[in-house]
Motif scaffolding. Structure first.
Motif, mmCIF file in Angstrom:
data_model
loop_
_atom_site.group_PDB
_atom_site.id
_atom_site.type_symbol
_atom_site.label_atom_id
_atom_site.label_comp_id
_atom_site.label_asym_id
_atom_site.label_seq_id
_atom_site.Cartn_x
_atom_site.Cartn_y
_atom_site.Cartn_z
ATOM 1 N N ALA A 22 -3.021 -5.038 -2.604
ATOM 2 C CA ALA A 22 -1.590 -4.994 -2.914
ATOM 3 C C ALA A 22 -1.310 -5.409 -4.362
ATOM 4 C CB ALA A 22 -0.816 -5.901 -1.948
ATOM 5 N N PRO A 32 -2.626 -2.112 -9.403
ATOM 6 C CA PRO A 32 -1.636 -1.083 -9.781
ATOM 7 C C PRO A 32 -1.826 0.192 -8.964
ATOM 8 C CG PRO A 32 -2.628 -2.069 -11.740
ATOM 9 C CD PRO A 32 -3.409 -2.589 -10.559
ATOM 10 N N LYS A 33 -0.729 0.861 -8.660
ATOM 11 C CA LYS A 33 -0.786 2.062 -7.829
ATOM 12 C C LYS A 33 -1.533 3.210 -8.509
ATOM 13 C CE LYS A 33 1.490 0.339 -4.367
ATOM 14 N NZ LYS A 33 0.754 0.013 -3.128
ATOM 15 N N ASP A 34 -1.669 3.139 -9.844
ATOM 16 C CA ASP A 34 -2.378 4.209 -10.535
ATOM 17 C C ASP A 34 -3.821 3.833 -10.860
ATOM 18 O OD1 ASP A 34 -1.803 2.277 -12.400
ATOM 19 O OD2 ASP A 34 -1.074 3.664 -13.949
ATOM 20 N N GLU A 91 -3.624 2.429 4.189
ATOM 21 C CA GLU A 91 -2.305 2.778 3.640
ATOM 22 C C GLU A 91 -2.067 2.082 2.310
ATOM 23 O OE1 GLU A 91 -0.518 3.566 8.123
ATOM 24 O OE2 GLU A 91 0.034 1.736 7.041
ATOM 25 N N GLU A 92 -2.584 0.867 2.150
ATOM 26 C CA GLU A 92 -2.469 0.152 0.874
ATOM 27 C C GLU A 92 -3.263 0.864 -0.220
ATOM 28 O OE1 GLU A 92 -0.525 -2.118 -1.305
ATOM 29 O OE2 GLU A 92 -0.432 -2.857 0.774
ATOM 30 N N GLY A 138 -3.245 3.968 -0.612
ATOM 31 C CA GLY A 138 -2.423 5.063 -1.110
ATOM 32 C C GLY A 138 -2.020 6.115 -0.106
ATOM 33 N N GLU A 189 0.225 7.531 3.003
ATOM 34 C CA GLU A 189 1.550 7.283 3.569
ATOM 35 C C GLU A 189 1.436 6.791 5.005
ATOM 36 O OE1 GLU A 189 5.857 9.533 4.280
ATOM 37 O OE2 GLU A 189 4.160 10.647 3.438
#
Length: 231
Positions: free
Chosen positions: A7, A10-12, A70-71, A73, A75
């Protein structure tokens, strides 16, 4: 612990970094387990055995393998990409854990029992996770189709064929597989069955009823698969 670590990423962040973070987290947790095991063995006067690296979920919220996926990436667990994410998770946990322990054993991988994982339960409710996707996921993780509730009127030959499918995955991939399904007598797909405690609860998953009876009734044995052809 693994989900909480992810978590903060970074998402990227690329998948290489995701795998590295999981690996480091698995190392820290396993190392602690090794040290505790050494202390316990010394106090009890017995040899230390093994550390099992398995990620085993419970029905408690936040204690879910599906939530880790899901963490990373996704859905919803069960969608396209789930098998790849699970393979990455399983591999990273093993790579980190094996460096942290003197002796690794057991099944050592991610478990995906539906009724014992709140994230898996929610994925079934949303419709993103089905029996066929579960079977695909078992090709890259520990055990097999686990703690899945099926309609009570499911014919015996359908269950036999499901077991045969999992056995085939295990034989071809040289890995442990199993089937732990619960026919809910008097219940239909879409209803829920509550076991209580660590066994949790689960929606009843539909299962294909196209009959494999002729195939199953043939009996005999499927020959062991060829693993290599070398001179």
């Amino acid at each position: 612990a693994v989900r909480a670590a992810l978590a903060k990423l970074p998402k990227d962040a690329p998948l290489d970094q995701v795998a590295e973070l999981i690996k480091r987290t698995a190392f820290k947790i396993t190392r602690m387990g090794q040290l505790v095991g050494n202390l316990a063995a010394r106090e009890l006067g017995v040899p230390f055995g093994i550390v099992d690296l398995s990620l085993a979920p419970t029905p408690a919220i936040g204690d879910s393998v599906a939530n880790i996926l899901e963490e990373m990436g996704l859905e919803s667990c069960g969608q396209c990409g789930t098998t790849a994410a699970l393979a990455l998770l399983n591999d990273a946990v093993k790579k980190g854990g094996v460096m942290a322990s003197n002796h690794v054993g057991g099944l050592s991988g991610a478990f995906i029992p539906v009724s014992e994982d709140d994230g898996m339960i929610q994925a079934v409710r949303r419709g993103s996770l089905c029996m066929e996707k579960l079977e695909a996921m078992t090709a890259v993780c520990s055990v097999g189709i686990d703690m899945v509730v099926i309609p009570g009127d499911t014919p015996a030959e359908v269950i036999s064929a499901l077991i045969a499918d999992e056995a085939a995955i295990g034989m071809v991939n040289s890995k442990t597989t199993a089937v732990r399904v619960i026919p809910a007598i008097g219940r239909s797909a879409g209803e829920e069955l509550d076991f209580g405690g660590l066994l949790g609860y689960a929606p009843i998953l539909p299962i294909s009823k196209y009959s494999p009876k002729v195939f199953i009734d043939r009996g005999g044995r499927i020959p062991a698969p060829m693993q290599a052809l070398k001179n």
